[in-house]
Design a protein around this motif. Structure first.
Motif, PDB file in Angstrom:
ATOM      1  N   VAL A 272       0.847  -1.191   0.000  1.00  9.27           N
ATOM      2  CA  VAL A 272       0.000   0.000   0.000  1.00  9.27           C
ATOM      3  C   VAL A 272       0.885   1.245   0.000  1.00  9.27           C
ATOM      4  CG1 VAL A 272      -1.756   1.285   1.268  1.00  9.27           C
ATOM      5  CG2 VAL A 272      -1.836  -1.216   1.217  1.00  9.27           C
ATOM      6  N   GLY A 273       0.664   2.125  -0.975  1.00  6.10           N
ATOM      7  CA  GLY A 273       1.478   3.323  -1.090  1.00  6.10           C
ATOM      8  C   GLY A 273       2.905   3.054  -1.512  1.00  6.10           C
ATOM      9  N   ASN A 274       3.191   1.803  -1.923  1.00  5.00           N
ATOM     10  CA  ASN A 274       4.546   1.400  -2.312  1.00  5.00           C
ATOM     11  C   ASN A 274       5.560   1.567  -1.184  1.00  5.00           C
ATOM     12  OD1 ASN A 274       4.145   0.433  -4.911  1.00  5.00           O
ATOM     13  ND2 ASN A 274       4.360   2.457  -5.840  1.00  5.00           N
ATOM     14  N   LEU A 275       5.075   1.652   0.050  1.00  6.57           N
ATOM     15  CA  LEU A 275       5.974   1.851   1.184  1.00  6.57           C
ATOM     16  C   LEU A 275       6.898   0.644   1.343  1.00  6.57           C
ATOM     17  CD1 LEU A 275       3.486   3.410   3.749  1.00  6.57           C
ATOM     18  CD2 LEU A 275       5.386   4.564   2.615  1.00  6.57           C
ATOM     19  N   GLY A 276       8.168   0.904   1.336  1.00 11.18           N
ATOM     20  CA  GLY A 276       9.152  -0.156   1.483  1.00 11.18           C
ATOM     21  C   GLY A 276       9.529  -0.813   0.178  1.00 11.18           C
ATOM     22  N   THR A 277       8.551  -1.064  -0.683  1.00 11.46           N
ATOM     23  CA  THR A 277       8.842  -1.723  -1.951  1.00 11.46           C
ATOM     24  C   THR A 277       9.526  -0.784  -2.943  1.00 11.46           C
ATOM     25  OG1 THR A 277       6.534  -1.275  -2.588  1.00 11.46           O
ATOM     26  CG2 THR A 277       7.049  -3.467  -1.777  1.00 11.46           C
ATOM     27  N   ILE A 278       9.569   0.504  -2.624  1.00 16.00           N
ATOM     28  CA  ILE A 278      10.368   1.467  -3.391  1.00 16.00           C
ATOM     29  C   ILE A 278      11.713   1.681  -2.707  1.00 16.00           C
ATOM     30  CG2 ILE A 278      10.561   3.884  -4.105  1.00 16.00           C
ATOM     31  CD1 ILE A 278       8.667   2.346  -5.850  1.00 16.00           C
ATOM     32  N   GLU A 279      11.685   1.907  -1.413  1.00 18.52           N
ATOM     33  CA  GLU A 279      12.905   2.252  -0.681  1.00 18.52           C
ATOM     34  C   GLU A 279      13.911   1.104  -0.637  1.00 18.52           C
ATOM     35  OE1 GLU A 279       9.857   5.119   0.397  1.00 18.52           O
ATOM     36  OE2 GLU A 279       9.870   2.922   0.381  1.00 18.52           O
ATOM     37  N   ILE A 280      13.434  -0.128  -0.482  1.00 20.07           N
ATOM     38  CA  ILE A 280      14.347  -1.263  -0.330  1.00 20.07           C
ATOM     39  C   ILE A 280      15.211  -1.486  -1.577  1.00 20.07           C
ATOM     40  CG2 ILE A 280      14.469  -3.775  -0.034  1.00 20.07           C
ATOM     41  CD1 ILE A 280      12.120  -3.530   1.914  1.00 20.07           C
ATOM     42  N   PRO A 281      14.634  -1.608  -2.794  1.00 16.99           N
ATOM     43  CA  PRO A 281      15.503  -1.782  -3.966  1.00 16.99           C
ATOM     44  C   PRO A 281      16.360  -0.558  -4.260  1.00 16.99           C
ATOM     45  CG  PRO A 281      13.203  -1.543  -4.634  1.00 16.99           C
ATOM     46  CD  PRO A 281      13.207  -1.717  -3.152  1.00 16.99           C
ATOM     47  N   PHE A 282      15.817   0.646  -4.011  1.00 12.70           N
ATOM     48  CA  PHE A 282      16.590   1.861  -4.247  1.00 12.70           C
ATOM     49  C   PHE A 282      17.796   1.910  -3.320  1.00 12.70           C
ATOM     50  CE2 PHE A 282      17.636   6.324  -3.596  1.00 12.70           C
ATOM     51  CZ  PHE A 282      17.646   6.826  -4.883  1.00 12.70           C
ATOM     52  N   THR A 283      17.571   1.594  -2.051  1.00 22.00           N
ATOM     53  CA  THR A 283      18.660   1.606  -1.071  1.00 22.00           C
ATOM     54  C   THR A 283      19.700   0.542  -1.392  1.00 22.00           C
ATOM     55  OG1 THR A 283      17.142   2.395   0.649  1.00 22.00           O
ATOM     56  CG2 THR A 283      19.208   1.414   1.385  1.00 22.00           C
ATOM     57  N   TRP A 284      19.228  -0.664  -1.746  1.00 22.56           N
ATOM     58  CA  TRP A 284      20.166  -1.734  -2.096  1.00 22.56           C
ATOM     59  C   TRP A 284      21.049  -1.333  -3.273  1.00 22.56           C
ATOM     60  CZ3 TRP A 284      21.123  -4.411  -6.565  1.00 22.56           C
ATOM     61  CH2 TRP A 284      21.960  -5.525  -6.450  1.00 22.56           C
ATOM     62  N   ALA A 285      20.428  -0.716  -4.290  1.00 27.60           N
ATOM     63  CA  ALA A 285      21.182  -0.333  -5.484  1.00 27.60           C
ATOM     64  C   ALA A 285      22.291   0.664  -5.145  1.00 27.60           C
ATOM     65  CB  ALA A 285      20.238   0.260  -6.528  1.00 27.60           C
ATOM     66  N   LEU A 286      21.984   1.652  -4.300  1.00 32.33           N
ATOM     67  CA  LEU A 286      23.004   2.636  -3.941  1.00 32.33           C
ATOM     68  C   LEU A 286      24.072   2.037  -3.022  1.00 32.33           C
ATOM     69  CD1 LEU A 286      21.063   5.996  -3.410  1.00 32.33           C
ATOM     70  CD2 LEU A 286      22.422   5.263  -5.375  1.00 32.33           C
ATOM     71  N   ILE A 287      23.660   1.088  -2.166  1.00 30.32           N
ATOM     72  CA  ILE A 287      24.641   0.443  -1.296  1.00 30.32           C
ATOM     73  C   ILE A 287      25.672  -0.322  -2.118  1.00 30.32           C
ATOM     74  CG2 ILE A 287      24.950  -1.417   0.409  1.00 30.32           C
ATOM     75  CD1 ILE A 287      22.375  -0.536   1.722  1.00 30.32           C
ATOM     76  N   THR A 288      25.219  -0.969  -3.196  1.00 30.84           N
ATOM     77  CA  THR A 288      26.154  -1.697  -4.059  1.00 30.84           C
ATOM     78  C   THR A 288      27.129  -0.760  -4.762  1.00 30.84           C
ATOM     79  OG1 THR A 288      24.624  -1.649  -5.948  1.00 30.84           O
ATOM     80  CG2 THR A 288      24.514  -3.569  -4.489  1.00 30.84           C
ATOM     81  N   CYS A 289      26.754   0.522  -4.815  1.00 29.94           N
ATOM     82  CA  CYS A 289      27.645   1.539  -5.389  1.00 29.94           C
ATOM     83  C   CYS A 289      28.473   2.211  -4.287  1.00 29.94           C
ATOM     84  CB  CYS A 289      26.842   2.588  -6.144  1.00 29.94           C
ATOM     85  SG  CYS A 289      25.898   1.945  -7.534  1.00 29.94           S
ATOM     86  N   HIS A 290      28.514   1.568  -3.103  1.00 25.33           N
ATOM     87  CA  HIS A 290      29.336   2.028  -1.975  1.00 25.33           C
ATOM     88  C   HIS A 290      28.826   3.333  -1.358  1.00 25.33           C
ATOM     89  CE1 HIS A 290      31.958  -1.059  -3.539  1.00 25.33           C
ATOM     90  NE2 HIS A 290      32.090  -0.408  -4.676  1.00 25.33           N
ATOM     91  N   ILE A 291      27.491   3.541  -1.420  1.00 20.33           N
ATOM     92  CA  ILE A 291      26.871   4.694  -0.771  1.00 20.33           C
ATOM     93  C   ILE A 291      26.431   4.261   0.630  1.00 20.33           C
ATOM     94  CG2 ILE A 291      25.064   6.440  -0.914  1.00 20.33           C
ATOM     95  CD1 ILE A 291      27.176   6.530  -3.163  1.00 20.33           C
ATOM     96  N   PRO A 292      26.691   5.057   1.670  1.00 20.39           N
ATOM     97  CA  PRO A 292      26.278   4.693   3.033  1.00 20.39           C
ATOM     98  C   PRO A 292      24.788   4.391   3.123  1.00 20.39           C
ATOM     99  CG  PRO A 292      27.747   6.583   3.097  1.00 20.39           C
ATOM    100  CD  PRO A 292      27.434   6.330   1.644  1.00 20.39           C
TER     101      PRO A 292
END
Length: 326
Positions: A272-292
């Motif tokens: 509902v509201g895409n809560l979490g299902t947007i933030e989780i992949p976005f955060t993972w993608a930036l973490i793999t690019c060595h972003i805190p």
């Protein structure tokens, strides 16, 4: 049975949303998000909203081309602005039902044609996003051997399959019986045969119908051009806002994170509201690019809040326009 499945989907969607919200609340302080949003220049938010309106307009134009509707963008805008709003609120891509209902009611488009247009648009988006993801992932600094089988191989296999379908669809004029029979025989004795018969084969049949449709073939160039333009507008204004929030991120890292998030968003897994299902992949993608982690999550949540605000305003505009006395 169908009623039970419906309630189970609703309960599951709410459960995912609650778990996602609880997870987000344990990982970030809202003060960080508020501070991030307050640091954005006011004019940048207006620029972003103008681009979002343009994105919805390109979306309306693209579906108009797929369906072969001889209608102006303004005439189609209410349908797709409401659909865009609901897509950001409702779970499991159930907002597509609103599109099928409104396009049938307002434009007399049959349900089968509406479903085919959704599948064709999703496949085009999938192929474009996979291509962008493969390119940007290399420049974003994650190209190493550990990702070959877990990341690049599925991407290129998916791209190859999609391109094969498109090329063969351009050449063929008959239903794709060989591939259909191959899938049926491959999984006939497994527990996946129900899944294939219920989901995969109908999708494949509808996709093949769209690829071999003579009228859609004639409009294929404009459909692809509008799809590229729509994706370009969507990624551009989001990348612009992200760059303002984190100027140290490279454009390849930003586009990689957006591509991966949108790739996950094509799947019917939204809460509902895409809560979490947007933030989780976005955060993972930036973490793999060595972003805190905290930086990535703060940016993702801030961007999500902005997009929800834009979608709400666009949905309101569409609703007023749709109900305005003719």
């Amino acid at each position: 049975m169908k009623v039970l499945q419906h309630y189970l989907k609703v309960i599951l969607a709410i459960g995912i949303a609650l778990i996602a919200v609880a997870w987000l609340m344990t990982k970030i302080e809202l003060d960080q998000v508020i501070e991030q949003l307050n640091n954005l220049p006011i004019h940048s938010l207006f620029i972003g909203f103008a681009c979002y309106l343009f994105f919805v307009a390109t979306k309306a134009s693209r579906f108009g081309a797929i369906l072969g509707l001889d209608r102006s963008i303004l005439a189609l805008f209410p349908i797709f602005s409401i659909h865009t709003f609901l897509s950001n609120i409702l779970p499991f891509r159930s907002a597509d039902l609103s599109y099928l209902y409104m396009i049938k009611k307002e434009e007399s488009v049959g349900s089968s044609s509406g479903v085919i247009s959704l599948i064709l648009a999703s496949v085009i988006d999938l192929s474009l996003i996979l291509a962008i993801l493969a390119i940007t992932s290399f420049f974003a600094g994650i190209a190493n051997l550990s990702y070959v089988f877990l990341f690049y191989l599925p991407i290129f296999c998916s791209l190859a399959f999609i391109l094969m379908l498109i090329i063969v669809g351009r050449l063929a004029s008959k239903p794709m019986f060989p591939l259909r029979s191959f899938l049926e025989n491959l999984l006939i004795n497994t527990r996946l045969d129900f899944l294939v018969s219920r989901w995969c084969l109908p999708i494949l049949d509808n996709l093949w119908t769209s690829l071999t449709n003579p009228q859609i073939r004639k409009r294929q160039l404009s459909i692809w051009a509008l799809s590229i333009l729509s994706l370009f507008v969507r990624f551009s204004f989001q990348a612009y806002l992200i760059h303002l929030m984190a100027s140290d991120l490279s454009i390849s890292e930003i586009i990689f994170a957006l591509s991966f998030t949108n790739l996950c968003n094509l799947l019917p897994i939204q809460s509902v509201g895409n809560l979490g299902t947007i933030e989780i992949p976005f955060t993972w993608a930036l973490i793999t690019c060595h972003i805190p982690f905290e930086t990535a999550l703060t940016i993702g949540l801030s961007l999500h809040f902005i997009i929800l605000t834009y979608a709400t305003l666009v949905g309101l505009i569409g609703w007023v326009s749709h109900n305005w006395p003719k």
